[in-house]
Design an enzyme around this catalytic site. Structure first.
Site, PDB file in Angstrom:
ATOM      1  N   MET A 182       0.800  -1.217   0.000  1.00  0.00           N
ATOM      2  CA  MET A 182       0.000   0.000   0.000  1.00  0.00           C
ATOM      3  C   MET A 182       0.834   1.268   0.000  1.00  0.00           C
ATOM      4  SD  MET A 182      -3.299  -0.209  -0.097  1.00  0.00           S
ATOM      5  CE  MET A 182      -3.828   1.282   0.736  1.00  0.00           C
ATOM      6  N   GLY A 183       2.052   1.241   0.521  1.00  0.00           N
ATOM      7  CA  GLY A 183       2.829   2.463   0.575  1.00  0.00           C
ATOM      8  C   GLY A 183       4.000   2.363   1.524  1.00  0.00           C
ATOM      9  N   VAL A 226       5.710   3.415   5.299  1.00  0.00           N
ATOM     10  CA  VAL A 226       5.458   3.828   6.674  1.00  0.00           C
ATOM     11  C   VAL A 226       6.681   4.581   7.176  1.00  0.00           C
ATOM     12  CG1 VAL A 226       4.963   3.073   9.028  1.00  0.00           C
ATOM     13  CG2 VAL A 226       3.941   1.875   7.096  1.00  0.00           C
ATOM     14  N   LYS A 257       1.634   6.464   7.750  1.00  0.00           N
ATOM     15  CA  LYS A 257       1.591   5.666   6.530  1.00  0.00           C
ATOM     16  C   LYS A 257       1.015   6.486   5.388  1.00  0.00           C
ATOM     17  CE  LYS A 257       0.106   1.180   4.738  1.00  0.00           C
ATOM     18  NZ  LYS A 257      -0.483  -0.124   5.093  1.00  0.00           N
ATOM     19  N   ASP A 317      -5.781 -10.632   6.485  1.00  0.00           N
ATOM     20  CA  ASP A 317      -4.346 -10.929   6.360  1.00  0.00           C
ATOM     21  C   ASP A 317      -3.747 -11.264   7.726  1.00  0.00           C
ATOM     22  OD1 ASP A 317      -2.183 -11.387   4.712  1.00  0.00           O
ATOM     23  OD2 ASP A 317      -1.480  -9.313   4.726  1.00  0.00           O
TER      24      ASP A 317
END
Length: 300
Positions: A18-19, A21, A36, A133
């Site tokens: 997602m990106g 942190v 994040k 998850d």
């Protein structure tokens, strides 16, 4: 870089699907936090919009939950097409780190960690959220040894914006429940609380047996094993065996719910209390740098 005139980004801690942190300083309260933010270099506008929707969904999912065994969100900031999620900073060890060091855990130790994770997961489900998850990499230990469930990057809940494609697999192959591997009549693979509990069952098996029950050389081989192979016999699980076997039933309707699983885990914990008094992740190296809330693998 300073976000919202308050959060000063200091150093990257981890990168996931997602990106990135960041470790940041909350200049208003003079405390360290994890921030994040998305990554979308070179993405088409439509794809970028999907990622923004997914980040917003992650923030909404975590913000619905308040529990000592679930990562805490301090703030959510939207700046143009960017979404920033401000969370507690957790420079600590993960369950994956612990298993890498010790290979397998005792039954009492497994039961106590499992009970804490389950209680966090129960709060997640009571908030109408499905984590999707659950796995050792997404379970951290606070300095006091308390287990904490993190990384809601692919979580979903009722009313969430759909940002994945029909038939798209979401999650980590070794922890995916069998019902997620074949589409429902409407073409979807709906994740439910039962599929999270399957992933917890895989995690408990891995903790006490020192290996995952379903493996393969490729993700496809793993998925075939998940759907078709029986649960391999357990050598070390002892009183945990009935619960693990129940959580790993192929039919999600036949798995225990979180409340029933909690009762069974608590019974094992109480029965074994005199045998093993370790509370946290046990002895070993100090905190492992680079772990922060939301810095998991982010498998999409």
């Amino acid at each position: 870089m300073v976000i919202a005139h308050r959060y000063r980004l200091e150093k990257p801690l981890g990168r996931g699907g997602m990106g990135v942190v960041w470790e940041a300083l909350d200049t208003s309260l003079d405390r360290k936090v994890a921030v994040k933010g998305l990554l979308y270099p070179g993405m088409a506008p439509v794809t970028r919009a999907q990622w923004v929707s997914r980040a917003r969904r992650e923030a909404q999912a975590i913000a619905r939950i308040e529990h000592q065994n679930v990562v805490a969100v301090h703030d959510v900031i939207e700046d143009g097409e960017q979404v920033w999620i401000v969370m507690e900073l957790l420079n600590s060890r993960s369950l994956a780190d612990l298993l890498s060091e010790q290979q397998q855990l005792t039954v009492p130790h497994t039961a106590r960690i499992g009970l804490q994770v389950l209680r966090g997961l129960k709060a997640v489900h009571e908030a109408g959220v499905v984590h999707r998850d659950v796995k050792p990499h997404n379970i951290l230990f606070r300095p006091d040894g308390r287990a904490l469930l993190m990384d809601f990057g692919i979580a979903t809940f009722e009313g969430a914006v759909q940002v994945t494609r029909t038939h798209e697999l979401i999650g980590t192959a070794q922890y995916l429940a069998p019902e997620l591997l074949g589409p429902a009549p409407d073409g979807s693979r709906a994740a439910t609380a039962a599929s999270d509990l399957w992933a917890l069952g895989i995690t408990l098996y891995e903790m006490v047996e020192g290996r995952r029950p379903f493996e393969g050389l490729t993700d496809l081989e793993v998925l075939v094993a998940v759907r078709e192979s029986p649960v391999p016999p357990m050598k070390y699980a002892g009183p945990l065996s009935p619960l693990i076997e129940a959580l790993l039933r192929k039919d999600p309707a036949r798995r225990p719910d979180a409340a029933e699983a909690e009762q069974l885990l608590q019974a094992v914990t109480l029965d074994s209390l005199a045998l093993d008094t370790a509370v946290g992740p046990g002895p070993g190296p100090g905190p492992v740098p680079g772990h922060a809330a939301g810095a998991g693998s982010g498998t999409d």
